[in-house]
Design a protein around this motif. Structure first.
Motif, PDB file in Angstrom:
ATOM      1  N   GLN A  36       0.829  -1.202   0.000  1.00  7.98           N
ATOM      2  CA  GLN A  36       0.000   0.000   0.000  1.00  7.98           C
ATOM      3  C   GLN A  36       0.870   1.261   0.000  1.00  7.98           C
ATOM      4  O   GLN A  36       0.638   2.200  -0.776  1.00  7.98           O
ATOM      5  CB  GLN A  36      -0.906  -0.002   1.223  1.00  7.98           C
ATOM      6  CG  GLN A  36      -1.706   1.289   1.402  1.00  7.98           C
ATOM      7  CD  GLN A  36      -2.383   1.365   2.761  1.00  7.98           C
ATOM      8  OE1 GLN A  36      -2.448   0.375   3.479  1.00  7.98           O
ATOM      9  NE2 GLN A  36      -2.865   2.528   3.121  1.00  7.98           N
ATOM     10  N   LEU A  37       1.888   1.284   0.844  1.00 11.21           N
ATOM     11  CA  LEU A  37       2.747   2.463   0.945  1.00 11.21           C
ATOM     12  C   LEU A  37       3.549   2.685  -0.334  1.00 11.21           C
ATOM     13  O   LEU A  37       3.852   3.825  -0.687  1.00 11.21           O
ATOM     14  CB  LEU A  37       3.683   2.323   2.143  1.00 11.21           C
ATOM     15  CG  LEU A  37       2.990   2.355   3.513  1.00 11.21           C
ATOM     16  CD1 LEU A  37       3.998   2.070   4.621  1.00 11.21           C
ATOM     17  CD2 LEU A  37       2.303   3.695   3.743  1.00 11.21           C
ATOM     18  N   GLN A  38       3.895   1.609  -1.044  1.00  8.40           N
ATOM     19  CA  GLN A  38       4.616   1.766  -2.307  1.00  8.40           C
ATOM     20  C   GLN A  38       3.764   2.486  -3.345  1.00  8.40           C
ATOM     21  O   GLN A  38       4.261   3.300  -4.125  1.00  8.40           O
ATOM     22  CB  GLN A  38       5.059   0.395  -2.843  1.00  8.40           C
ATOM     23  CG  GLN A  38       6.028  -0.349  -1.945  1.00  8.40           C
ATOM     24  CD  GLN A  38       7.220   0.491  -1.548  1.00  8.40           C
ATOM     25  OE1 GLN A  38       8.004   0.934  -2.394  1.00  8.40           O
ATOM     26  NE2 GLN A  38       7.372   0.729  -0.249  1.00  8.40           N
ATOM     27  N   PHE A  39       2.461   2.194  -3.348  1.00  9.35           N
ATOM     28  CA  PHE A  39       1.569   2.870  -4.289  1.00  9.35           C
ATOM     29  C   PHE A  39       1.388   4.346  -3.926  1.00  9.35           C
ATOM     30  O   PHE A  39       0.950   5.143  -4.763  1.00  9.35           O
ATOM     31  CB  PHE A  39       0.199   2.183  -4.317  1.00  9.35           C
ATOM     32  CG  PHE A  39       0.119   1.018  -5.263  1.00  9.35           C
ATOM     33  CD1 PHE A  39      -0.031   1.218  -6.632  1.00  9.35           C
ATOM     34  CD2 PHE A  39       0.208  -0.286  -4.798  1.00  9.35           C
ATOM     35  CE1 PHE A  39      -0.098   0.155  -7.514  1.00  9.35           C
ATOM     36  CE2 PHE A  39       0.137  -1.363  -5.672  1.00  9.35           C
ATOM     37  CZ  PHE A  39      -0.003  -1.146  -7.025  1.00  9.35           C
ATOM     38  N   GLU A  40       1.718   4.709  -2.696  1.00  6.66           N
ATOM     39  CA  GLU A  40       1.505   6.086  -2.248  1.00  6.66           C
ATOM     40  C   GLU A  40       2.722   6.973  -2.432  1.00  6.66           C
ATOM     41  O   GLU A  40       2.646   8.182  -2.222  1.00  6.66           O
ATOM     42  CB  GLU A  40       1.083   6.079  -0.778  1.00  6.66           C
ATOM     43  CG  GLU A  40      -0.265   5.412  -0.545  1.00  6.66           C
ATOM     44  CD  GLU A  40      -0.695   5.420   0.908  1.00  6.66           C
ATOM     45  OE1 GLU A  40       0.099   5.911   1.751  1.00  6.66           O
ATOM     46  OE2 GLU A  40      -1.802   4.954   1.215  1.00  6.66           O
ATOM     47  N   ILE A  41       3.849   6.400  -2.835  1.00  4.53           N
ATOM     48  CA  ILE A  41       5.080   7.187  -2.987  1.00  4.53           C
ATOM     49  C   ILE A  41       4.929   8.180  -4.138  1.00  4.53           C
ATOM     50  O   ILE A  41       4.605   7.813  -5.273  1.00  4.53           O
ATOM     51  CB  ILE A  41       6.289   6.268  -3.248  1.00  4.53           C
ATOM     52  CG1 ILE A  41       6.584   5.426  -2.009  1.00  4.53           C
ATOM     53  CG2 ILE A  41       7.517   7.093  -3.634  1.00  4.53           C
ATOM     54  CD1 ILE A  41       7.695   4.409  -2.203  1.00  4.53           C
ATOM     55  N   GLY A  42       5.154   9.444  -3.835  1.00  5.42           N
ATOM     56  CA  GLY A  42       5.188  10.477  -4.867  1.00  5.42           C
ATOM     57  C   GLY A  42       3.859  10.861  -5.466  1.00  5.42           C
ATOM     58  O   GLY A  42       3.838  11.534  -6.497  1.00  5.42           O
ATOM     59  N   VAL A  43       2.740  10.456  -4.860  1.00  7.17           N
ATOM     60  CA  VAL A  43       1.434  10.817  -5.417  1.00  7.17           C
ATOM     61  C   VAL A  43       0.796  11.882  -4.547  1.00  7.17           C
ATOM     62  O   VAL A  43       1.127  12.020  -3.355  1.00  7.17           O
ATOM     63  CB  VAL A  43       0.498   9.585  -5.531  1.00  7.17           C
ATOM     64  CG1 VAL A  43       1.179   8.476  -6.311  1.00  7.17           C
ATOM     65  CG2 VAL A  43       0.084   9.076  -4.158  1.00  7.17           C
ATOM     66  N   PRO A  44      -0.137  12.669  -5.093  1.00  3.75           N
ATOM     67  CA  PRO A  44      -0.793  13.731  -4.322  1.00  3.75           C
ATOM     68  C   PRO A  44      -1.576  13.174  -3.136  1.00  3.75           C
ATOM     69  O   PRO A  44      -1.986  12.010  -3.128  1.00  3.75           O
ATOM     70  CB  PRO A  44      -1.728  14.379  -5.347  1.00  3.75           C
ATOM     71  CG  PRO A  44      -1.168  14.017  -6.681  1.00  3.75           C
ATOM     72  CD  PRO A  44      -0.554  12.666  -6.501  1.00  3.75           C
ATOM     73  N   GLN A  45      -1.818  14.038  -2.148  1.00  2.00           N
ATOM     74  CA  GLN A  45      -2.517  13.619  -0.944  1.00  2.00           C
ATOM     75  C   GLN A  45      -3.911  13.090  -1.246  1.00  2.00           C
ATOM     76  O   GLN A  45      -4.377  12.144  -0.596  1.00  2.00           O
ATOM     77  CB  GLN A  45      -2.613  14.783   0.048  1.00  2.00           C
ATOM     78  CG  GLN A  45      -3.214  14.401   1.389  1.00  2.00           C
ATOM     79  CD  GLN A  45      -2.406  13.333   2.107  1.00  2.00           C
ATOM     80  OE1 GLN A  45      -1.176  13.424   2.189  1.00  2.00           O
ATOM     81  NE2 GLN A  45      -3.080  12.317   2.645  1.00  2.00           N
ATOM     82  N   ALA A  46      -4.589  13.662  -2.230  1.00  2.00           N
ATOM     83  CA  ALA A  46      -5.936  13.197  -2.567  1.00  2.00           C
ATOM     84  C   ALA A  46      -5.927  11.736  -2.993  1.00  2.00           C
ATOM     85  O   ALA A  46      -6.838  10.973  -2.661  1.00  2.00           O
ATOM     86  CB  ALA A  46      -6.540  14.067  -3.673  1.00  2.00           C
ATOM     87  N   GLN A  47      -4.894  11.325  -3.725  1.00  2.00           N
ATOM     88  CA  GLN A  47      -4.794   9.926  -4.152  1.00  2.00           C
ATOM     89  C   GLN A  47      -4.407   9.026  -2.981  1.00  2.00           C
ATOM     90  O   GLN A  47      -4.874   7.881  -2.882  1.00  2.00           O
ATOM     91  CB  GLN A  47      -3.793   9.801  -5.289  1.00  2.00           C
ATOM     92  CG  GLN A  47      -4.244  10.499  -6.568  1.00  2.00           C
ATOM     93  CD  GLN A  47      -3.183  10.487  -7.651  1.00  2.00           C
ATOM     94  OE1 GLN A  47      -2.345   9.607  -7.695  1.00  2.00           O
ATOM     95  NE2 GLN A  47      -3.229  11.469  -8.532  1.00  2.00           N
ATOM     96  N   ILE A  48      -3.581   9.531  -2.068  1.00  2.00           N
ATOM     97  CA  ILE A  48      -3.245   8.771  -0.865  1.00  2.00           C
ATOM     98  C   ILE A  48      -4.504   8.535  -0.037  1.00  2.00           C
ATOM     99  O   ILE A  48      -4.724   7.439   0.493  1.00  2.00           O
ATOM    100  CB  ILE A  48      -2.181   9.511  -0.037  1.00  2.00           C
ATOM    101  CG1 ILE A  48      -0.851   9.548  -0.804  1.00  2.00           C
ATOM    102  CG2 ILE A  48      -2.005   8.856   1.330  1.00  2.00           C
ATOM    103  CD1 ILE A  48       0.239  10.332  -0.111  1.00  2.00           C
ATOM    104  N   ASP A  49      -5.357   9.546   0.050  1.00  2.00           N
ATOM    105  CA  ASP A  49      -6.603   9.406   0.812  1.00  2.00           C
ATOM    106  C   ASP A  49      -7.495   8.321   0.219  1.00  2.00           C
ATOM    107  O   ASP A  49      -8.137   7.558   0.950  1.00  2.00           O
ATOM    108  CB  ASP A  49      -7.357  10.740   0.842  1.00  2.00           C
ATOM    109  CG  ASP A  49      -6.657  11.788   1.704  1.00  2.00           C
ATOM    110  OD1 ASP A  49      -5.796  11.403   2.524  1.00  2.00           O
ATOM    111  OD2 ASP A  49      -6.968  12.986   1.551  1.00  2.00           O
ATOM    112  N   VAL A  50      -7.553   8.264  -1.114  1.00  2.00           N
ATOM    113  CA  VAL A  50      -8.356   7.228  -1.765  1.00  2.00           C
ATOM    114  C   VAL A  50      -7.811   5.842  -1.427  1.00  2.00           C
ATOM    115  O   VAL A  50      -8.571   4.916  -1.114  1.00  2.00           O
ATOM    116  CB  VAL A  50      -8.389   7.445  -3.297  1.00  2.00           C
ATOM    117  CG1 VAL A  50      -8.926   6.212  -4.017  1.00  2.00           C
ATOM    118  CG2 VAL A  50      -9.246   8.660  -3.640  1.00  2.00           C
TER     119      VAL A  50
END
Length: 328
Positions: A210-224
Protein backbone atom coordinates in the motif's frame (compact mmCIF):
# COMPACT_ATOMS: atom_id res chain seq x y z
CA UNK A 1 -0.94 -23.46 -5.08
CA UNK A 2 -3.19 -25.87 -3.14
CA UNK A 3 -3.11 -25.99 0.64
CA UNK A 4 -0.11 -23.70 0.89
CA UNK A 5 -2.03 -20.82 -0.63
CA UNK A 6 -4.77 -21.31 1.95
CA UNK A 7 -2.37 -19.80 4.46
CA UNK A 8 -3.16 -16.38 2.99
CA UNK A 9 -5.90 -15.80 5.56
CA UNK A 10 -6.15 -13.30 8.39
CA UNK A 11 -7.31 -14.49 11.84
CA UNK A 12 -10.82 -13.83 13.26
CA UNK A 13 -9.60 -10.98 15.47
CA UNK A 14 -8.20 -9.16 12.44
CA UNK A 15 -11.30 -9.89 10.37
CA UNK A 16 -13.50 -8.19 12.95
CA UNK A 17 -11.37 -5.08 12.83
CA UNK A 18 -11.37 -4.99 9.02
CA UNK A 19 -15.09 -5.68 8.65
CA UNK A 20 -15.91 -2.80 10.97
CA UNK A 21 -14.32 -0.36 8.55
CA UNK A 22 -15.37 -1.95 5.27
CA UNK A 23 -18.76 -0.74 3.97
CA UNK A 24 -20.73 -3.03 1.69
CA UNK A 25 -20.47 -0.33 -0.98
CA UNK A 26 -17.80 2.34 -1.16
CA UNK A 27 -20.42 5.03 -1.71
CA UNK A 28 -22.04 4.32 1.62
CA UNK A 29 -18.90 5.67 3.21
CA UNK A 30 -19.01 8.96 1.29
CA UNK A 31 -15.75 10.84 0.94
CA UNK A 32 -14.15 13.35 -1.40
CA UNK A 33 -14.01 10.88 -4.27
CA UNK A 34 -17.79 10.48 -4.37
CA UNK A 35 -19.31 11.84 -7.61
CA UNK A 36 -21.38 14.97 -7.08
CA UNK A 37 -25.07 14.38 -6.67
CA UNK A 38 -24.82 10.70 -5.62
CA UNK A 39 -25.17 9.32 -2.13
CA UNK A 40 -25.64 5.62 -2.78
CA UNK A 41 -25.18 2.85 -5.29
CA UNK A 42 -28.06 2.85 -7.82
CA UNK A 43 -30.59 -0.02 -7.57
CA UNK A 44 -29.29 -3.28 -9.00
CA UNK A 45 -30.28 -6.87 -9.61
CA UNK A 46 -28.14 -9.54 -7.97
CA UNK A 47 -27.25 -12.69 -9.90
CA UNK A 48 -25.59 -15.95 -8.95
CA UNK A 49 -24.03 -17.06 -12.20
CA UNK A 50 -23.33 -20.82 -12.48
CA UNK A 51 -19.70 -21.63 -13.11
CA UNK A 52 -18.63 -25.30 -13.19
CA UNK A 53 -20.44 -26.25 -9.99
CA UNK A 54 -19.82 -22.92 -8.29
CA UNK A 55 -21.34 -19.44 -8.51
CA UNK A 56 -20.13 -16.00 -9.51
CA UNK A 57 -21.64 -12.96 -7.85
CA UNK A 58 -22.82 -10.30 -10.31
CA UNK A 59 -24.69 -7.01 -10.13
CA UNK A 60 -26.76 -5.72 -13.04
CA UNK A 61 -27.86 -2.09 -13.37
CA UNK A 62 -30.73 -1.40 -15.75
CA UNK A 63 -30.12 0.79 -18.78
CA UNK A 64 -29.50 0.77 -22.49
CA UNK A 65 -26.66 -1.03 -24.24
CA UNK A 66 -24.06 -1.75 -25.31
CA UNK A 67 -23.46 -3.11 -21.81
CA UNK A 68 -20.46 -1.94 -19.86
CA UNK A 69 -19.03 -5.10 -18.24
CA UNK A 70 -16.67 -4.08 -15.44
CA UNK A 71 -13.69 -6.33 -14.65
CA UNK A 72 -11.67 -5.90 -11.46
CA UNK A 73 -8.04 -6.79 -10.85
CA UNK A 74 -6.39 -8.48 -7.87
CA UNK A 75 -6.44 -8.56 -4.96
CA UNK A 76 -9.62 -6.44 -5.05
CA UNK A 77 -13.20 -6.99 -6.26
CA UNK A 78 -16.16 -5.31 -8.00
CA UNK A 79 -16.31 -2.52 -5.39
CA UNK A 80 -13.46 -0.68 -7.13
CA UNK A 81 -16.18 0.49 -9.53
CA UNK A 82 -18.63 1.74 -6.89
CA UNK A 83 -17.84 5.39 -7.66
CA UNK A 84 -17.88 4.98 -11.45
CA UNK A 85 -21.13 3.03 -11.71
CA UNK A 86 -23.42 5.93 -10.67
CA UNK A 87 -21.90 8.07 -13.43
CA UNK A 88 -22.64 5.43 -16.07
CA UNK A 89 -26.12 4.57 -14.75
CA UNK A 90 -27.10 8.26 -14.52
CA UNK A 91 -26.41 8.45 -18.26
CA UNK A 92 -28.88 5.59 -18.86
CA UNK A 93 -26.33 2.88 -19.58
CA UNK A 94 -26.68 -0.84 -18.89
CA UNK A 95 -23.90 -1.93 -16.52
CA UNK A 96 -22.78 -5.30 -15.17
CA UNK A 97 -20.10 -5.78 -12.51
CA UNK A 98 -19.03 -9.11 -11.09
CA UNK A 99 -16.47 -10.75 -8.82
CA UNK A 100 -14.11 -13.26 -10.37
CA UNK A 101 -14.14 -16.70 -8.77
CA UNK A 102 -12.13 -16.56 -5.55
CA UNK A 103 -12.77 -12.87 -4.89
CA UNK A 104 -15.41 -10.69 -3.28
CA UNK A 105 -18.81 -12.36 -2.94
CA UNK A 106 -18.17 -15.08 -5.52
CA UNK A 107 -17.51 -18.66 -4.45
CA UNK A 108 -13.99 -19.52 -3.33
CA UNK A 109 -13.64 -23.26 -3.81
CA UNK A 110 -10.80 -24.85 -1.87
CA UNK A 111 -8.16 -26.11 -4.26
CA UNK A 112 -9.76 -24.22 -7.13
CA UNK A 113 -7.91 -24.08 -10.44
CA UNK A 114 -7.45 -20.32 -10.23
CA UNK A 115 -5.65 -18.45 -12.97
CA UNK A 116 -6.09 -16.21 -15.99
CA UNK A 117 -7.72 -18.97 -18.04
CA UNK A 118 -10.29 -19.40 -15.27
CA UNK A 119 -11.00 -15.64 -15.26
CA UNK A 120 -11.58 -15.68 -19.01
CA UNK A 121 -14.07 -18.50 -18.45
CA UNK A 122 -15.76 -16.43 -15.73
CA UNK A 123 -16.32 -13.59 -18.19
CA UNK A 124 -17.78 -15.99 -20.77
CA UNK A 125 -20.10 -17.40 -18.10
CA UNK A 126 -21.43 -13.97 -17.11
CA UNK A 127 -21.98 -12.83 -20.70
CA UNK A 128 -23.75 -16.08 -21.62
CA UNK A 129 -25.89 -16.24 -18.47
CA UNK A 130 -27.12 -12.64 -18.82
CA UNK A 131 -27.49 -13.03 -22.61
CA UNK A 132 -25.41 -9.95 -23.37
CA UNK A 133 -25.21 -9.57 -27.14
CA UNK A 134 -23.15 -6.39 -27.34
CA UNK A 135 -20.69 -5.40 -24.64
CA UNK A 136 -17.92 -2.97 -23.79
CA UNK A 137 -15.45 -4.69 -21.45
CA UNK A 138 -13.98 -2.19 -18.98
CA UNK A 139 -10.87 -3.72 -17.46
CA UNK A 140 -8.61 -2.64 -14.63
CA UNK A 141 -5.32 -4.18 -13.53
CA UNK A 142 -5.21 -7.96 -14.12
CA UNK A 143 -8.75 -7.85 -15.54
CA UNK A 144 -7.25 -6.61 -18.80
CA UNK A 145 -6.04 -10.09 -19.69
CA UNK A 146 -9.56 -11.56 -19.65
CA UNK A 147 -11.01 -8.52 -21.41
CA UNK A 148 -8.52 -8.58 -24.26
CA UNK A 149 -8.59 -12.36 -24.73
CA UNK A 150 -12.40 -12.34 -24.70
CA UNK A 151 -12.36 -9.59 -27.32
CA UNK A 152 -10.07 -11.68 -29.50
CA UNK A 153 -12.30 -14.74 -29.08
CA UNK A 154 -15.64 -13.00 -29.71
CA UNK A 155 -14.96 -9.76 -31.61
CA UNK A 156 -18.48 -9.61 -33.09
CA UNK A 157 -19.96 -9.22 -29.60
CA UNK A 158 -17.64 -6.32 -28.72
CA UNK A 159 -18.83 -2.74 -29.26
CA UNK A 160 -15.67 -1.31 -27.75
CA UNK A 161 -12.88 -1.99 -25.30
CA UNK A 162 -11.82 0.19 -22.35
CA UNK A 163 -8.54 -0.34 -20.50
CA UNK A 164 -7.76 1.31 -17.15
CA UNK A 165 -4.21 0.93 -15.80
CA UNK A 166 -3.90 -2.67 -16.88
CA UNK A 167 -1.46 -4.95 -18.71
CA UNK A 168 -1.44 -7.71 -21.28
CA UNK A 169 1.98 -8.63 -22.68
CA UNK A 170 5.52 -7.54 -21.84
CA UNK A 171 6.10 -3.79 -22.01
CA UNK A 172 9.48 -2.03 -21.66
CA UNK A 173 8.47 0.03 -18.59
CA UNK A 174 6.18 -2.49 -16.89
CA UNK A 175 6.89 -2.97 -13.17
CA UNK A 176 5.27 -5.77 -11.20
CA UNK A 177 4.24 -4.74 -7.66
CA UNK A 178 6.52 -6.25 -5.06
CA UNK A 179 3.77 -8.25 -3.34
CA UNK A 180 2.80 -9.92 -6.62
CA UNK A 181 6.45 -10.39 -7.61
CA UNK A 182 7.04 -12.24 -4.34
CA UNK A 183 4.42 -14.86 -5.23
CA UNK A 184 5.06 -14.91 -8.98
CA UNK A 185 8.72 -15.94 -8.90
CA UNK A 186 9.38 -19.66 -8.20
CA UNK A 187 12.50 -18.81 -6.20
CA UNK A 188 10.63 -16.53 -3.77
CA UNK A 189 7.16 -18.11 -3.70
CA UNK A 190 7.88 -20.44 -0.78
CA UNK A 191 9.28 -17.52 1.20
CA UNK A 192 6.17 -15.47 0.46
CA UNK A 193 3.84 -18.25 1.55
CA UNK A 194 5.84 -18.71 4.74
CA UNK A 195 5.46 -15.01 5.56
CA UNK A 196 1.78 -15.12 4.69
CA UNK A 197 1.25 -17.96 7.16
CA UNK A 198 1.84 -15.45 9.96
CA UNK A 199 -1.06 -12.96 10.19
CA UNK A 200 1.23 -10.16 11.34
CA UNK A 201 3.63 -10.75 8.46
CA UNK A 202 0.77 -10.86 5.95
CA UNK A 203 -0.55 -7.57 7.33
CA UNK A 204 2.97 -6.17 6.96
CA UNK A 205 3.17 -7.29 3.32
CA UNK A 206 -0.17 -5.70 2.47
CA UNK A 207 0.72 -2.48 4.26
CA UNK A 208 4.14 -2.35 2.59
CA UNK A 209 2.57 -2.64 -0.86
CA UNK A 210 0.00 0.00 0.00
CA UNK A 211 2.75 2.46 0.94
CA UNK A 212 4.62 1.77 -2.31
CA UNK A 213 1.57 2.87 -4.29
CA UNK A 214 1.51 6.09 -2.25
CA UNK A 215 5.08 7.19 -2.99
CA UNK A 216 5.19 10.48 -4.87
CA UNK A 217 1.43 10.82 -5.42
CA UNK A 218 -0.79 13.73 -4.32
CA UNK A 219 -2.52 13.62 -0.94
CA UNK A 220 -5.94 13.20 -2.57
CA UNK A 221 -4.79 9.93 -4.15
CA UNK A 222 -3.25 8.77 -0.87
CA UNK A 223 -6.60 9.41 0.81
CA UNK A 224 -8.36 7.23 -1.76
CA UNK A 225 -5.89 4.39 -1.16
CA UNK A 226 -6.11 4.71 2.63
CA UNK A 227 -9.88 5.14 2.93
CA UNK A 228 -11.21 3.05 0.05
CA UNK A 229 -8.66 0.67 -1.44
CA UNK A 230 -6.83 -0.52 1.68
CA UNK A 231 -9.93 -1.64 3.62
CA UNK A 232 -11.35 -3.26 0.49
CA UNK A 233 -8.20 -5.34 -0.08
CA UNK A 234 -7.79 -6.24 3.59
CA UNK A 235 -11.42 -7.35 3.71
CA UNK A 236 -10.85 -9.53 0.65
CA UNK A 237 -8.13 -11.39 2.54
CA UNK A 238 -9.90 -11.35 5.92
CA UNK A 239 -13.23 -12.81 4.83
CA UNK A 240 -13.91 -16.50 5.14
CA UNK A 241 -13.26 -18.16 2.78
CA UNK A 242 -10.39 -15.83 1.91
CA UNK A 243 -9.35 -14.45 -1.46
CA UNK A 244 -5.78 -15.43 -0.57
CA UNK A 245 -5.63 -18.71 -2.53
CA UNK A 246 -6.96 -17.07 -5.71
CA UNK A 247 -4.49 -14.19 -5.32
CA UNK A 248 -1.51 -16.51 -4.82
CA UNK A 249 -2.49 -18.69 -7.78
CA UNK A 250 -2.97 -15.70 -10.09
CA UNK A 251 0.40 -14.29 -9.06
CA UNK A 252 2.03 -17.65 -9.88
CA UNK A 253 0.24 -17.66 -13.25
CA UNK A 254 1.29 -14.12 -14.16
CA UNK A 255 4.53 -14.78 -16.04
CA UNK A 256 3.26 -17.88 -17.88
CA UNK A 257 0.20 -15.93 -19.04
CA UNK A 258 2.23 -12.94 -20.15
CA UNK A 259 4.42 -15.33 -22.17
CA UNK A 260 1.29 -16.67 -23.88
CA UNK A 261 0.04 -13.14 -24.52
CA UNK A 262 3.38 -12.19 -26.07
CA UNK A 263 2.58 -14.66 -28.85
CA UNK A 264 -0.84 -13.08 -29.46
CA UNK A 265 -0.14 -9.39 -29.06
CA UNK A 266 0.63 -8.73 -32.73
CA UNK A 267 -2.91 -9.83 -33.62
CA UNK A 268 -4.53 -7.02 -31.65
CA UNK A 269 -4.17 -4.56 -34.53
CA UNK A 270 -6.30 -6.84 -36.70
CA UNK A 271 -9.32 -6.55 -34.43
CA UNK A 272 -10.52 -3.14 -35.55
CA UNK A 273 -12.31 -2.73 -32.19
CA UNK A 274 -12.70 0.86 -30.89
CA UNK A 275 -10.30 0.95 -27.96
CA UNK A 276 -10.17 3.61 -25.26
CA UNK A 277 -7.27 3.73 -22.82
CA UNK A 278 -7.87 5.82 -19.69
CA UNK A 279 -4.82 5.95 -17.45
CA UNK A 280 -3.75 7.35 -14.11
CA UNK A 281 -0.38 9.03 -14.64
CA UNK A 282 0.86 8.56 -11.07
CA UNK A 283 0.93 4.76 -11.26
CA UNK A 284 4.58 3.76 -10.91
CA UNK A 285 3.92 0.12 -11.84
CA UNK A 286 1.40 0.14 -14.70
CA UNK A 287 2.84 3.46 -15.76
CA UNK A 288 2.31 5.75 -18.75
CA UNK A 289 4.85 3.76 -20.76
CA UNK A 290 2.65 0.68 -20.40
CA UNK A 291 -0.34 2.68 -21.66
CA UNK A 292 1.61 3.88 -24.67
CA UNK A 293 2.86 0.38 -25.42
CA UNK A 294 -0.70 -1.00 -25.25
CA UNK A 295 -1.99 1.76 -27.50
CA UNK A 296 0.62 0.87 -30.09
CA UNK A 297 -0.83 -2.62 -30.44
CA UNK A 298 -4.40 -1.47 -31.15
CA UNK A 299 -5.29 0.25 -34.41
CA UNK A 300 -6.63 3.73 -33.74
CA UNK A 301 -6.67 3.48 -29.94
CA UNK A 302 -7.31 6.72 -28.04
CA UNK A 303 -5.33 7.46 -24.88
CA UNK A 304 -6.49 9.76 -22.09
CA UNK A 305 -3.95 10.47 -19.34
CA UNK A 306 -5.44 11.64 -16.05
CA UNK A 307 -3.97 13.20 -12.92
CA UNK A 308 -4.81 10.00 -11.06
CA UNK A 309 -3.08 6.94 -9.67
CA UNK A 310 -3.48 3.21 -10.16
CA UNK A 311 -7.25 3.43 -9.55
CA UNK A 312 -8.42 6.29 -11.83
CA UNK A 313 -12.04 5.12 -11.49
CA UNK A 314 -11.80 5.94 -7.76
CA UNK A 315 -9.62 9.06 -8.03
CA UNK A 316 -11.60 10.72 -10.84
CA UNK A 317 -14.80 8.72 -11.48
CA UNK A 318 -16.59 11.53 -13.30
CA UNK A 319 -13.68 12.07 -15.69
CA UNK A 320 -13.36 8.35 -16.38
CA UNK A 321 -17.10 8.09 -16.91
CA UNK A 322 -17.12 11.01 -19.30
CA UNK A 323 -14.53 9.37 -21.53
CA UNK A 324 -16.42 6.08 -21.52
CA UNK A 325 -19.74 7.71 -22.35
CA UNK A 326 -18.36 10.06 -24.99
CA UNK A 327 -16.94 7.29 -27.12
CA UNK A 328 -19.59 4.57 -26.70
Amino acid sequence: MGAAAALLVLPPSTRAKVDKHQPENLLSGGGASQPKGTDSIPPFLEHRVPREGHFLYAREYKGEGPTFVLLHGYPDNLHIYDLLIPVLVAAGRHVVAFDFLGFGASDKPAGGDYGFRQQLGDLHAVVDFLKLNSIVPVAHDAGGVAAINFTMAKPKSIAGLVLLNTFYADAPTLRIPELIELFSLPQTRAFGLAMASDPKELAFLLRFQQLQFEIGVPQAQIDVIDKLVQPLIFNNFAQQPSAGPAFAALAADLRPQVAINNQRVNKLAELGIPTTIVWGKSDAYLNVGVAQDLAGHFKGATVHLLDAGHWPQLDLPEDVGRYLLAER
